[in-house]
Write a protein that holds these residues in place. Structure first.
Motif: not given
Length: 186
Positions: A145-151, A157-162
């Motif tokens: 996961a990248t920084d942009k996948d976190f808030t 990120s739906e893609a990373i969660l999947k």
């Protein structure tokens, strides 16, 4: 298996940490889905004796129980922030203290975080060979996961969660086959 456990271990040294949050999320998901108890640690939990330890026996009373839980776990979830294209030095040093046969056959979910996409292969080029050395059973789906996948430090990120959910599913397959005697721990 009696009282099966999943242990998460993150190679970060700062808190709050996206890497630890990611490892903890996957660890909790595995525990909830497969009825395991769960705990997550990071380098900060291990404490200062790690830096001077040359052998596992050199770890202090704060670090020894963490090492014992990792070795006894039915499933490990490991993760490291990417540092200069690889895992952190203290993460590697922690695993350097472990007997090479101690993780043989242990199912391991590989995760990592980084600032951008260019480090995505850390899970395949760094983590997978490390745990291959131990003859651990690194699950097929590794997750980066990248920084942009976190808030606000939370994986969104739906893609990373999947992809993480896919790894959680793989853990179920391994646990079912291990209890059926098809995957030996040694």
């Amino acid at each position: 298996m009696s009282n099966p456990t999943v242990v998460g271990f993150s190679g970060n040294i700062t808190r709050p940490s996206k890497t630890r949050a990611f490892v903890e999320l996957v660890t909790r998901d595995i525990a909830a889905r497969h009825g395991l108890s769960a705990v997550t640690y990071d380098i900060e939990d291990v404490g200062p004796s790690l830096g001077t330890a040359r052998w596992a026996r050199d770890l202090d009373s704060r670090a020894q129980p963490i090492l014992a839980q990792i070795l006894a776990a039915d499933v490990l979830v490991v993760g490291s922030p990417t540092y200069k294209g690889s895992y952190t030095g203290l993460f590697k040093h922690f695993f350097d203290l472990i007997d090479p046969a101690a993780l043989r056959g242990k199912p391991i979910v590989l995760t990592a975080t980084g600032g951008g996409e260019r480090h995505a292969l850390i899970v395949e080029h760094q983590l997978r060979p490390l745990f291959g050395f131990f003859e651990a059973f690194a699950l097929p789906t590794a997750v980066y996961a990248t920084d942009k996948d976190f808030t606000d430090g939370v994986l969104r990120s739906e893609a990373i969660l999947k992809r993480a959910a896919q790894a959680v599913d793989e853990v179920g397959f391994v646990l079912a086959n291990r209890s059926a005697g098809r995957i030996a721990a040694e």
